[in-house]
Write a protein that holds these residues in place. Structure first.
Motif, short mmCIF file in Angstrom:
data_model
loop_
_atom_site.label_atom_id
_atom_site.label_comp_id
_atom_site.label_asym_id
_atom_site.label_seq_id
_atom_site.Cartn_x
_atom_site.Cartn_y
_atom_site.Cartn_z
N LEU A 38 -13.44 -20.54 109.99
CA LEU A 38 -12.52 -21.64 110.28
C LEU A 38 -12.14 -22.47 109.05
O LEU A 38 -10.96 -22.77 108.85
CB LEU A 38 -13.11 -22.55 111.36
CG LEU A 38 -12.76 -22.23 112.80
CD1 LEU A 38 -13.42 -23.22 113.75
CD2 LEU A 38 -11.26 -22.22 113.00
N ALA A 42 -8.29 -22.76 107.91
CA ALA A 42 -7.63 -24.07 107.86
C ALA A 42 -7.00 -24.31 106.49
O ALA A 42 -5.87 -24.81 106.38
CB ALA A 42 -8.64 -25.17 108.18
N PHE A 47 -4.06 -25.67 108.87
CA PHE A 47 -4.59 -26.47 109.97
C PHE A 47 -5.23 -27.74 109.42
O PHE A 47 -5.79 -27.75 108.32
CB PHE A 47 -5.64 -25.69 110.76
CG PHE A 47 -5.08 -24.60 111.62
CD1 PHE A 47 -4.61 -24.87 112.88
CD2 PHE A 47 -5.00 -23.30 111.15
CE1 PHE A 47 -4.09 -23.87 113.68
CE2 PHE A 47 -4.48 -22.28 111.94
CZ PHE A 47 -4.02 -22.57 113.21
N GLN A 52 -7.79 -27.48 113.82
CA GLN A 52 -8.40 -26.18 113.56
C GLN A 52 -9.25 -25.69 114.73
O GLN A 52 -9.41 -24.48 114.92
CB GLN A 52 -9.24 -26.22 112.28
CG GLN A 52 -10.52 -27.02 112.39
CD GLN A 52 -11.37 -26.90 111.12
OE1 GLN A 52 -10.94 -26.35 110.12
NE2 GLN A 52 -12.58 -27.41 111.18
N PRO A 103 0.34 -21.99 111.21
CA PRO A 103 -0.55 -22.27 112.34
C PRO A 103 -0.03 -21.74 113.67
O PRO A 103 -0.80 -21.21 114.47
CB PRO A 103 -0.64 -23.80 112.35
CG PRO A 103 -0.37 -24.20 110.94
CD PRO A 103 0.63 -23.22 110.44
#
Length: 489
Positions: A38, A42, A47, A52, A103
């Motif tokens: 993650l 991101a 994000f 996120q 995103p």
């Protein structure tokens, strides 16, 4: 009958079971494989810290919302067809995710993966429950199936860490592509062929209200923990979800061809198992999330170190899966499931004190081992219960009902437990933030342990008795199924 019986039609049962386990592994891995990646996703895709989490949540929302429909489609259209369709959707979505540079595109890919899972999971579980005779044969098959799924929940973090460190975050998507292509191709050689599509048709009003209601419920819970419970979209979803679900139940009670016939809940094993599965999702599914935060945010592990740390829970869960088969044959499923739940609660209580800012992997190791063993035992036993006494033509439906309960429980549990864990985190930084994060997860894990205890009462409501080896399609097998449904003393 919407779907023809299929036991004893597997020419190569070992390879067929391996393929079904692979399908379960893909679904479980994709729930958690992005956890460790993650921060990298991101940073590269754009994000924010607030958005996120939707890389995880959009998968869970669409997966949970469409499981009931996916289960019914597998009964009506054929389980092999839905297996191939699910694998195909997964593969296409994974290509899209790996190529994403915005995103919106990445979230669309994760949503498609969720839809693929909603199609694939009920088909896989229904195939296990119909292709292997109830009793020792099916329990052994479910052991392999459960090992792939329960282990995948934690192995996803391991794979995510290794792939991200070695090849970049895109690899957590691209790794699915050859697996899904192989799985879809192998299905035609290994899985029983489908008969003609069912004549019952689709309950369109039920499908629309049930799917929309479940999706909005999971959305409200998952998004509310991030955006705040008074956000307009959260309040709107929370208001609409019960209205739609109420309409869904009314349609099911009065419709001629319901998506989810309410009579399935007369099956005592399925009803009790659904409650256990709901509470299992509410509690133990948060453990991999908390461990990821602890390893990375509190202890400062790298993505690779975090992935390697998940070898501990992966091995413990696998050992629990092996243990569960022996326990079921010796003591019966009800006693085994009850013991597994208590082991989960004890493991969570042991794990909680290990969440310390001055701790290490060793301070959580004992709790990881005990809760992992409990997860392995419970995971297999609850799915054995969910498939007991269910008619073959409704195994997909039963799988959809039980797996929907798991996703609703997981979404609700993570939202509630993360809210408990984050109470004292705001406005802190550095060492103070690490200490507050560890303390919050410690409190949340104690809550988790207590919340497991009502599942013991549900497990005790299961029919008594031990698994027996019975041939599929015989009068004895029908009596065994009726006993599992609570219709024979």
């Amino acid at each position: 009958m919407p779907y023809p019986p299929s036991p004893a039609r597997l020419r190569r049962p070992g390879l067929s079971l391996a393929l079904l386990a692979l399908g379960h592994l893909v679904i479980s891995l994709d729930l958690t494989i992005v956890f460790v990646a993650l921060p990298h996703i991101a940073a590269d895709v754009g994000f924010t810290a607030h958005t996120q989490q939707w890389v995880v949540s959009v998968y869970a929302v669409l997966y949970g919302g469409f499981l009931l429909l996916g289960g019914r489609l597998s009964d009506l259209l054929g389980r092999r067809r839905m297996f191939v369709a699910g694998m195909g959707v997964y593969g296409a979505a994974s290509v899209l995710g790996g190529l994403a540079t915005a995103p919106e595109v990445l979230l669309a890919a994760r949503g498609l993966q969720g839809l693929g899972g909603a199609v694939l999971f009920p088909a896989v579980l229904a195939l296990v429950n119909t292709a292997f005779a109830q009793g020792r044969e099916r329990t052994r098959a479910l052991t392999v199936w459960a090992m792939a799924g329960a282990g995948g929940l934690t192995a996803g973090s391991l794979a995510g860490g290794v792939l991200t460190q070695a090849f970049g975050w895109e690899a957590v998507f691209f790794v699915n592509v050859p697996i899904t292509v192989l799985g879809a191709a192998a299905a035609f050689a290994l899985l029983p062929a489908d008969g003609p599509a069912g004549r019952g048709g689709i309950d369109v009003p039920g499908a629309l209200t049930g799917t929309a209601g479940a999706t909005l419920l999971i959305f409200a819970v998952a998004h509310g923990s991030e955006a705040g419970w008074t956000a307009a979209e959260v309040l709107a979803a929370a208001a609409l979800a019960p209205l739609l679900l109420g309409a869904f139940l009314r349609i099911q009670a009065r419709g001629r061809n319901p998506l989810m016939p309410l009579r399935v809940f007369r099956n005592r094993a399925l009803s009790a198992a659904t409650v256990v599965i709901l509470l299992f999702g509410f509690t133990t599914q948060a453990v991999p999330y908390f461990l990821t935060i602890h390893f990375q945010s509190v202890l400062g592990f790298s993505a690779l170190e975090t992935g390697l740390a998940f070898l501990g829970p992966t091995l413990a869960i696998t050992a629990g899966n092996f243990l569960s088969e022996k326990l079921v044959h010796r003591f019966g499923n009800r006693a085994s499931l009850t013991g597994g739940i208590l082991l989960n609660a004890a493991g969570a209580a042991l794990l909680a004190p290990g969440f310390r800012a001055d701790g290490s992997f060793l301070t959580v190791l004992a709790g990881i081992v005990v809760v992992g063993l409990g997860m392995g035992v419970t995971y297999e036993c609850m799915w054995i219960a969910a498939g007991t006494g269910v008619a073959e033509e409704e195994q997909g439906l039963a799988s959809g009902v039980a797996s929907t309960a798991l996703q609703i429980g997981t979404a609700t549990g993570i939202a509630v437990l993360v809210a408990v864990a984050n109470r004292g985190v705001g406005g802190r930084a550095g060492q103070a933030l690490r200490e507050a994060t560890a303390a919050g997860m410690r409190d949340a894990t104690f809550v988790l342990a207590l919340a497991l205890l009502p599942a013991v009462l549900a497990a005790l409501a299961l029919p008594r008795g031990k698994s027996r080896v019975v041939a599929a399609g015989t009068p004895e097998s029908r009596e065994e199924a009726a006993r599992g449904a609570g219709q024979v003393p």
